[in-house]
Structure formats: C-alpha cells, structure tokens
Design a protein around this motif. Structure first.
Motif, PDB file in Angstrom:
ATOM      1  N   SER A  80      -6.349  -0.508   0.030  1.00  0.00           N
ATOM      2  CA  SER A  80      -6.853   0.801  -0.380  1.00  0.00           C
ATOM      3  C   SER A  80      -6.940   0.961  -1.895  1.00  0.00           C
ATOM      4  CB  SER A  80      -5.996   1.938   0.189  1.00  0.00           C
ATOM      5  OG  SER A  80      -6.527   3.187  -0.193  1.00  0.00           O
ATOM      6  N   SER A 139       0.842  -1.193   0.000  1.00  0.00           N
ATOM      7  CA  SER A 139       0.000   0.000   0.000  1.00  0.00           C
ATOM      8  C   SER A 139       0.879   1.245   0.000  1.00  0.00           C
ATOM      9  CB  SER A 139      -0.922   0.029   1.225  1.00  0.00           C
ATOM     10  OG  SER A 139      -1.746   1.179   1.212  1.00  0.00           O
ATOM     11  N   ASP A 140       0.327   2.332  -0.548  1.00  0.00           N
ATOM     12  CA  ASP A 140       1.010   3.623  -0.455  1.00  0.00           C
ATOM     13  C   ASP A 140       0.937   4.184   0.963  1.00  0.00           C
ATOM     14  OD1 ASP A 140       2.059   4.365  -3.037  1.00  0.00           O
ATOM     15  OD2 ASP A 140      -0.008   4.424  -3.749  1.00  0.00           O
ATOM     16  N   PHE A 141      -0.008   3.683   1.748  1.00  0.00           N
ATOM     17  CA  PHE A 141      -0.282   4.278   3.057  1.00  0.00           C
ATOM     18  C   PHE A 141       0.271   3.401   4.165  1.00  0.00           C
ATOM     19  CE2 PHE A 141      -3.829   5.110   0.120  1.00  0.00           C
ATOM     20  CZ  PHE A 141      -3.568   6.453  -0.126  1.00  0.00           C
ATOM     21  N   SER A 147      -4.575   3.461  -3.628  1.00  0.00           N
ATOM     22  CA  SER A 147      -3.145   3.171  -3.710  1.00  0.00           C
ATOM     23  C   SER A 147      -2.757   2.575  -5.056  1.00  0.00           C
ATOM     24  CB  SER A 147      -2.737   2.219  -2.581  1.00  0.00           C
ATOM     25  OG  SER A 147      -1.399   1.836  -2.727  1.00  0.00           O
ATOM     26  N   THR A 181       5.900  -0.325   0.545  1.00  0.00           N
ATOM     27  CA  THR A 181       5.299   0.996   0.448  1.00  0.00           C
ATOM     28  C   THR A 181       6.293   1.931  -0.223  1.00  0.00           C
ATOM     29  OG1 THR A 181       4.157   2.731   1.714  1.00  0.00           O
ATOM     30  CG2 THR A 181       6.114   1.759   2.712  1.00  0.00           C
ATOM     31  N   GLU A 229      -3.185   2.746   7.597  1.00  0.00           N
ATOM     32  CA  GLU A 229      -1.826   2.544   8.097  1.00  0.00           C
ATOM     33  C   GLU A 229      -1.834   1.732   9.393  1.00  0.00           C
ATOM     34  OE1 GLU A 229      -1.928   6.471   5.852  1.00  0.00           O
ATOM     35  OE2 GLU A 229      -3.226   5.296   7.149  1.00  0.00           O
ATOM     36  N   GLN A 264       0.046  11.402  -0.691  1.00  0.00           N
ATOM     37  CA  GLN A 264       0.824  10.189  -0.414  1.00  0.00           C
ATOM     38  C   GLN A 264       0.562   9.056  -1.407  1.00  0.00           C
ATOM     39  OE1 GLN A 264       3.299  10.196   1.507  1.00  0.00           O
ATOM     40  NE2 GLN A 264       2.894  12.130   2.531  1.00  0.00           N
ATOM     41  N   CYS A 265      -0.018   9.352  -2.551  1.00  0.00           N
ATOM     42  CA  CYS A 265      -0.200   8.347  -3.605  1.00  0.00           C
ATOM     43  C   CYS A 265       0.925   8.466  -4.628  1.00  0.00           C
ATOM     44  CB  CYS A 265      -1.549   8.518  -4.299  1.00  0.00           C
ATOM     45  SG  CYS A 265      -2.956   8.156  -3.240  1.00  0.00           S
TER      46      CYS A 265
END
Length: 451
Positions: free
Chosen positions: A98, A8-10, A101, A40, A19, A69-70
């Motif tokens: 997500s 995930s990006d998060f 993401s 990530t 997160e 944050q993507c």
C-alpha cells in the motif's frame, strides 16, 4: 526457502482488501514451507508479538497513528527496532504493501540500508492534481527508485503507477488478488434463483470517502422508497459511519438498515451470504477483492465502473454503474429487474466461474517468480542509492540524501555496539511438520475413541 517480511500499516484486526490479501498470502507461503512475519503498528492494546493461524508471527510496533490507521512517518527513528527484527528473523525479502502506508515505506527503506531485497505491491489508484496526490506520488517515486520489483493488482493500476511514480514498466508485474473459494461459497449448492423482490443488499467496506459512502447515503433512501421490501446490511467501520447514522435517523430507516460494524475476516463470508446483492460504491479502485468474494458467494454484484474494476469480473457477473447517486440507483434497479426476470447466473455456477478465474496456487506461483527475479539483482551500495536520489530535484534529493546518510551512520553505529553476532536468532518454525503432528494426534485420538 524464502524468509519474507510483510510490512504495512493495514493489517488485522483492521478489515479491508489489503489486510485480507496480506493475511491470505502469508498463510499460503507458510504452507509452502517459507517463513513469513508481518510488521504493522499497534492496534489499541494489541502491542508486541502476536501469533495467528499457522504460526504467523505479527509484530505490532508501538508507533503513533495519525489518520485512517496510517502511522506518523518517523524517518530514521524506527531504524533500530526494524534492524533488530529483520536480523533476528533472518529476513531476505521485505514485501511492502500500500502506497498509503508510511510504515511499509520505512521498513523497505531500512531494508535497503541492511542490503536486503525489496518488493512493493501497490493496491490503489491515485490522481495527479490535488495536493495529497502530488505529495504521495513524489514520495512513491523516490521510494520505488530503490525498490527491486513492483506488483500492481490490475493493468489500470500498472499504468497509473508507471506514470505517477516514474517506474520502468519492465519492473512492474500485474498480479491480481485471488480469493479462497473454499471459504467463500454460496449458502446452498442448489442452482435456484430467488425471483422475489424481498432482497437484502450487502455492503462490506471501510466507511471512508474513497469507498463512496456519501453516494451510498444518497442512494439508499431512494431504493427504500422504490422497493418497500428491500433491506440493507452494512459492515465496516470508519469516519463516514456518522453519515450513514444521520441518514438512517433522517429517513426513519431503522427497520430497513442494519449497521453490523467491525467484521472479523473469518466472519466476512457469513455476512455476505445473508444477502442477495452486493453493492460497491467506490470512487476509485485499483482492484476490488470484495466483489470477487461476493461473486464467489453467489451474490449479484453492482459496482461503480472505476479504475481497475472492469478487469475483475466478466459482464455476466457484474452490473456496472456510474459513480453518482443516479448512476448507482440505476445500476441497482437494473440488477433487481434482471433478477426478477431470471436473467442472472445461479449462485453455484457463479462460484464455479470465480473459482476458475482466481486460483491461489496460480497467484502464489507468479509472486514466487517475482521473488526469484529479485534474487539475481545486485545489492545496491550506499553510493548507488545516493546517486539515484541526487537525480531528483534539489529539495527532494537533499532530503532523502540526508536520511540515507543518517540511516547508514545508524547502521554502522548499531553494528558496532549491537553487532549481528550478539542478536539471538529466532528458531525456525516448520508449519508443515506441525500440521503433520496435529494430524497424527487427531488420528490417534480417533483410534482411541474407536477402541
């Protein structure tokens, strides 16, 4: 034993429900003896491999972040490094998180090229009308067509995902976010309720539009005028912080509002227990883990009645409000009045109720069942994946067909020049053995002190 890759990006050091869920879920699987890594993107100077509690290995990849944050979708250019990580770590299940993401979708897509099983957890709700929702829904529909299983965090989220992504409901499991009630607990075990109006209202959230920060900026001045002794404690960062700062300056509320800024996951409970009421102003929410954590800490919860929020807590633990400034104001007023009149549940009883609703062992067992159901699925060939993409409209089908073919070509190319046999495998890490060793060392240390 499962070898799981969370993607995930998060993730930490960013804060939020996704997160926190990834971190807690990874920790629980590690304690059960499974192997877990996280992929990530890099956060500032946090690049490369980092280790967290219990030996959780996190790959912070140097990908470009474009908004909130993507990461920028790189299509097939991320394939070499993702292939190397998945082979080196001997991963057999990739679990993306997500719909926002891009990194999660890319890692899952490359995992299918490598013949691995994939699971996706959708944490959010989407609309159907605006341009961003149309594009995201189209992307999600394509990506989930080759995903083995989908997890949604509420029944509302399941309906939303099934409609916008065209996923067979039989492939969707509803598993809510749990909360660690050993960490999130009231400040005192005394079953006493403070009936004064000298209250602190806590807000912990990403400061973005979707979290209703504009509503928050509109309702705070009204509450401060109505209740001179009430204070606000706001934690989190985001592009909407400037809106709150302007509101504070405009109404001269510097002594009534505290902006905490970024809050580390291990400090969330410490911030929550400083308050009496927790406020959530989200405009859309599939499932809000923050309100569960707040209720576990014994706080009153006031939340907008949107998405899957009504499924999260029983009515005696939450005061619902319409997603408008007037609605949120009325919800806060009702909560304060009920508190003064003693019509609320004591903090310790609230904690015990949440503890009975959301148990990590139960959630972990249900997610493990999803993983077990994936094991029996046959590995999809490139022909089968191409056929699925071809069933979409011409533009979408041709685009993803092209990406699939290029990724397959890269797979063959790297398999020839960098075969799996030449990739050094990571030694297995036994968390339980490490914990036993640490416990023995502590016991020996205590024995030596006693002597």
């Amino acid at each position: 034993m499962y070898r799981i890759c969370m993607a995930s990006d998060f993730f930490h050091p960013n804060i939020g429900g996704v997160e926190s869920h990834i971190y807690q879920l990874s920790q629980r699987f590690l304690r059960k003896g499974h192997k877990v890594i996280v992929i990530t993107h890099a956060y500032d100077d946090r690049v490369g491999i980092r280790y967290m509690t219990s030996g959780l290995k996190v790959y912070y990849l140097p990908f470009l972040v474009i908004y909130n944050q993507c990461t920028l979708p790189t299509l097939f250019t991320s394939f070499p490094i993702v292939r190397y990580i998945l082979i080196r770590e001997q991963i057999n299940i990739v679990h993306g998180h997500s719909a926002f993401s891009a990194l999660a979708h890319e890692v899952m897509f490359h995992a299918k090229t490598l013949g691995l099983k994939t699971v996706f957890t959708d944490h959010s709700l989407f609309g159907f009308a605006d341009a961003s929702a149309i594009i995201t829904n189209k992307l999600l529909k394509v990506m989930l067509s080759v995903c083995n299983r989908v997890i949604c965090v509420s029944h509302t989220g399941k309906e939303n995902t099934a409609l916008r992504a065209g996923v067979d409901p039989n492939r969707i499991f509803v598993i809510p976010h749990p909360v660690d009630t050993d960490v999130f607990r009231p400040l005192s075990t005394a079953n006493q309720i403070d009936k004064s109006d000298k209250l602190t209202i806590v807000i912990l959230s990403r400061l973005v539009y979707r979290k209703g920060i504009d509503l928050l900026a509109g309702v705070i001045p009204q509450i401060c005028r109505q209740y001179p002794s009430i204070k606000f404690l706001i934690g989190g960062e985001g592009p909407k912080r400037i809106v709150l700062e302007e509101m504070i300056e405009r109404h001269s509320l510097q002594n009534r509002i505290t902006l905490v800024g970024h809050v580390n996951p291990d400090k969330v409970r410490d911030v929550m227990v400083q308050g009496d009421i927790f406020l959530n102003c989200s405009l859309t929410e599939a499932f809000c883990i923050a309100i569960i954590e707040a209720a576990a800490c014994g706080l009153q919860v006031v939340s907008t009645k949107v998405g899957g929020v009504p499924e999260v807590l029983p009515e005696e633990l939450i005061w619902f409000a319409e997603p408008s400034v007037e609605g949120v104001y009325d919800g806060i007023v009702r909560a304060i009045n009920d508190r003064i009149q003693g019509k609320i549940i004591a903090p310790q009883k609230s904690h015990e109720m949440v503890k009975s609703f959301y148990q990590w062992d139960d959630i972990l067992e249900r997610i493990t069942f999803v993983y077990e159901s994936v094991e029996s699925d046959p590995i999809e060939t490139i022909d089968e994946r191409i056929q699925k993409f071809w069933n979409f409209d011409v533009a979408t089908g041709m685009f993803f067909l092209f990406i699939t073919v290029v990724c397959h070509f890269l797979f063959k190319l790297f398999s020839y020049f960098v075969p799996e046999s030449e990739i050094e495998l990571v030694p297995e890490f036994d968390y339980n053995e490490l914990r036993k060793t640490n416990n023995n060392n502590d016991d020996n240390h205590n024995d030596n002190k006693c002597q």
